[in-house]
Design a protein around this motif. Structure first.
Motif, PDB file in Angstrom:
ATOM      1  N   GLY A   1     107.613 -34.144  63.334  1.00 36.63           N
ATOM      2  CA  GLY A   1     107.018 -35.453  63.047  1.00 36.63           C
ATOM      3  C   GLY A   1     107.585 -36.046  61.780  1.00 36.63           C
ATOM      4  O   GLY A   1     108.632 -35.629  61.313  1.00 36.63           O
ATOM      5  N   LYS A   2     106.855 -37.007  61.233  1.00 33.75           N
ATOM      6  CA  LYS A   2     107.348 -37.714  60.044  1.00 33.75           C
ATOM      7  C   LYS A   2     106.717 -37.145  58.767  1.00 33.75           C
ATOM      8  O   LYS A   2     106.616 -37.838  57.766  1.00 33.75           O
ATOM      9  CB  LYS A   2     107.043 -39.215  60.165  1.00 33.75           C
ATOM     10  CG  LYS A   2     107.781 -39.870  61.320  1.00 33.75           C
ATOM     11  CD  LYS A   2     109.273 -39.995  61.016  1.00 33.75           C
ATOM     12  CE  LYS A   2     110.078 -40.355  62.237  1.00 33.75           C
ATOM     13  NZ  LYS A   2     111.521 -40.150  62.079  1.00 33.75           N
TER      14      LYS A   2
ATOM     15  N   SER B   1     115.565 -38.724  59.609  1.00 33.48           N
ATOM     16  CA  SER B   1     115.615 -38.781  58.132  1.00 33.48           C
ATOM     17  C   SER B   1     116.397 -37.589  57.567  1.00 33.48           C
ATOM     18  O   SER B   1     117.008 -37.682  56.505  1.00 33.48           O
ATOM     19  CB  SER B   1     114.201 -38.801  57.555  1.00 33.48           C
ATOM     20  OG  SER B   1     113.580 -37.551  57.753  1.00 33.48           O
TER      21      SER B   1
ATOM     22  N   THR C   1     112.498 -29.872  64.060  1.00 35.90           N
ATOM     23  CA  THR C   1     112.331 -29.142  65.318  1.00 35.90           C
ATOM     24  C   THR C   1     113.398 -29.584  66.305  1.00 35.90           C
ATOM     25  O   THR C   1     113.676 -30.782  66.427  1.00 35.90           O
ATOM     26  CB  THR C   1     110.926 -29.429  65.879  1.00 35.90           C
ATOM     27  OG1 THR C   1     109.975 -28.959  64.931  1.00 35.90           O
ATOM     28  CG2 THR C   1     110.700 -28.748  67.216  1.00 35.90           C
TER      29      THR C   1
ATOM     30  N   ASN D   1     119.783 -36.124  66.217  1.00 35.82           N
ATOM     31  CA  ASN D   1     119.778 -37.595  66.273  1.00 35.82           C
ATOM     32  C   ASN D   1     120.206 -38.153  64.907  1.00 35.82           C
ATOM     33  O   ASN D   1     119.626 -37.792  63.879  1.00 35.82           O
ATOM     34  CB  ASN D   1     118.358 -38.065  66.626  1.00 35.82           C
ATOM     35  CG  ASN D   1     118.355 -39.488  67.131  1.00 35.82           C
ATOM     36  OD1 ASN D   1     119.030 -40.361  66.580  1.00 35.82           O
ATOM     37  ND2 ASN D   1     117.611 -39.724  68.184  1.00 35.82           N
TER      38      ASN D   1
HETATM   39  C1  LIG Z   1     109.665 -30.038  70.876  1.00 35.98           C
HETATM   40  C2  LIG Z   1     110.579 -30.976  70.126  1.00 35.98           C
HETATM   41  C3  LIG Z   1     111.947 -30.878  70.322  1.00 35.98           C
HETATM   42  C4  LIG Z   1     112.812 -31.725  69.634  1.00 35.98           C
HETATM   43  C5  LIG Z   1     112.304 -32.713  68.749  1.00 35.98           C
HETATM   44  C6  LIG Z   1     110.908 -32.810  68.555  1.00 35.98           C
HETATM   45  C7  LIG Z   1     110.057 -31.952  69.226  1.00 35.98           C
HETATM   46  C8  LIG Z   1     108.572 -32.039  68.962  1.00 35.98           C
HETATM   47  N1  LIG Z   1     113.194 -33.539  68.085  1.00 35.98           N
HETATM   48  C9  LIG Z   1     112.711 -34.580  67.184  1.00 35.98           C
HETATM   49  C10 LIG Z   1     112.812 -34.145  65.724  1.00 35.98           C
HETATM   50  O1  LIG Z   1     112.200 -32.892  65.514  1.00 35.98           O
HETATM   51  C11 LIG Z   1     112.129 -35.186  64.818  1.00 35.98           C
HETATM   52  O2  LIG Z   1     112.762 -36.410  64.988  1.00 35.98           O
HETATM   53  C12 LIG Z   1     112.124 -34.686  63.392  1.00 35.98           C
HETATM   54  O3  LIG Z   1     110.917 -35.067  62.777  1.00 35.98           O
HETATM   55  C13 LIG Z   1     113.264 -35.176  62.557  1.00 35.98           C
HETATM   56  O4  LIG Z   1     113.001 -36.515  62.273  1.00 35.98           O
HETATM   57  P1  LIG Z   1     112.673 -37.020  60.771  1.00 35.98           P
HETATM   58  O5  LIG Z   1     113.489 -36.202  59.881  1.00 35.98           O
HETATM   59  O6  LIG Z   1     111.203 -36.823  60.571  1.00 35.98           O
HETATM   60  O7  LIG Z   1     113.109 -38.457  60.864  1.00 35.98           O
HETATM   61  C14 LIG Z   1     114.549 -33.352  68.215  1.00 35.98           C
HETATM   62  N2  LIG Z   1     115.427 -34.126  67.517  1.00 35.98           N
HETATM   63  C15 LIG Z   1     116.760 -33.908  67.624  1.00 35.98           C
HETATM   64  O8  LIG Z   1     117.550 -34.608  66.968  1.00 35.98           O
HETATM   65  N3  LIG Z   1     117.251 -32.918  68.436  1.00 35.98           N
HETATM   66  C16 LIG Z   1     116.427 -32.121  69.183  1.00 35.98           C
HETATM   67  O9  LIG Z   1     116.890 -31.219  69.884  1.00 35.98           O
HETATM   68  C17 LIG Z   1     115.028 -32.350  69.090  1.00 35.98           C
HETATM   69  N4  LIG Z   1     114.158 -31.591  69.817  1.00 35.98           N
END
Ligand SMILES: Cc1cc2c(cc1C)N(C[C@H](O)[C@H](O)[C@H](O)COP(=O)(O)O)c1[nH]c(=O)[nH]c(=O)c1N2
Ligand SMILES: NC(=O)c1ccc[n+]([C@@H]2O[C@H](COP(=O)([O-])OP(=O)(O)OC[C@H]3O[C@@H](n4cnc5c(N)ncnc54)[C@H](O)[C@@H]3O)[C@@H](O)[C@H]2O)c1
Length: 170
Positions: free
Chosen positions: A93-94, A64, A41, A60
């Motif tokens: 999430g994870k 993962s 997301t 980021n």
């Molecule tokens: C509403 C909302 C918006 C964002 C996110 C979360 C949520 C709930 N996350 C976090 C990202 O989705 C989260 O870290 C994922 O689960 C990817 O991490 P893993 O692959 O599980 O480590 C997220 N991460 C990122 O790198 N760039 C972004 O723009 C966003 N935006």
């Protein structure tokens, strides 16, 4: 309170708190290719230029999913509709990747990336440039295909929560 009197730790939280006031569309970014299938997301997505049609996505490097996107170099930006709140939370999430994808219906874009059924719009892209800033990589993505859905309402992330956004014609 002046920003230059803040410690770096406080400055980061003040930044996030202020950023929570910037409403943004919510997207599930997907990819499929030699490194496998992945999705997450993202609210940090915006239009860069229409010539050539280009979006940017901030990812980021500690996520993962990061190495999968970095190796595949293609992705689909699926902009979420009202009703996709639980799916957004699942991809934010994870949760294991198979569980994320089994919660919705997908088709396949030209690049091979998964296209979410019922998304407001889906942008099939090739990653053309990557710029690292702090913890994130900014992925510049040239759009090679579009799917649009005119029958759904939009979804915003604002003040740390989801808000449906009504289209007048839908
Ligand atoms: C509403 C909302 C918006 C964002 C996110 C979360 C949520 C709930 N996350 C976090 C990202 O989705 C989260 O870290 C994922 O689960 C990817 O991490 P893993 O692959 O599980 O480590 C997220 N991460 C990122 O790198 N760039 C972004 O723009 C966003 N935006
Ligand atoms: N750009 C991002 O990476 C980003 C954006 C939104 C949410 N998230 C993730 O979702 C969690 C929950 O977000 P929330 O909005 O409920 O509360 P929050 O207080 O953690 O974040 C508020 C706002 O700050 C910005 N932000 C959050 N984490 C960031 C980061 N690492 N880099 C750049 N900007 C960031 C986003 O605009 C976010 O909406 C965050 O802690 C983060 O893990 C990440």
């Amino acid at each position: 309170m002046s920003l230059d009197t803040l410690t770096p730790a406080v400055e980061k939280m003040a930044f996030r708190h202020a950023m929570s006031r910037l409403g943004a569309a919510v997207n599930i970014i997907t990819t499929e290719g030699p490194a496998g299938r992945a999705g997450f997301t993202a609210s940090a997505v915006c239009s860069v230029t229409d010539s050539p049609p280009t979006l940017l996505v901030c990812l980021n490097r500690s996520a993962s999913v990061y190495p999968v996107f970095r190796e595949n170099m293609q992705l689909c930006v699926n902009t979420l509709a009202a009703g996709h709140e639980a799916l957004s939370t699942l991809f934010g999430g994870k949760t294991p990747m198979t569980e994320r994808f089994s919660a919705a219906e997908w088709s396949t874009a030209v690049t091979g990336s998964p296209v979410l059924s019922g998304a407001v719009a889906s942008f099939d892209c090739r990653i053309t440039q990557i710029v690292s800033v702090g913890t994130h990589d900014t992925l510049f993505c040239e759009v090679v295909g579009i799917v649009r859905n005119d029958d759904t309402h939009g979804l915003m992330w604002f003040d740390r929560g989801y808000h449906p956004l009504m289209r007048q014609e839908a």
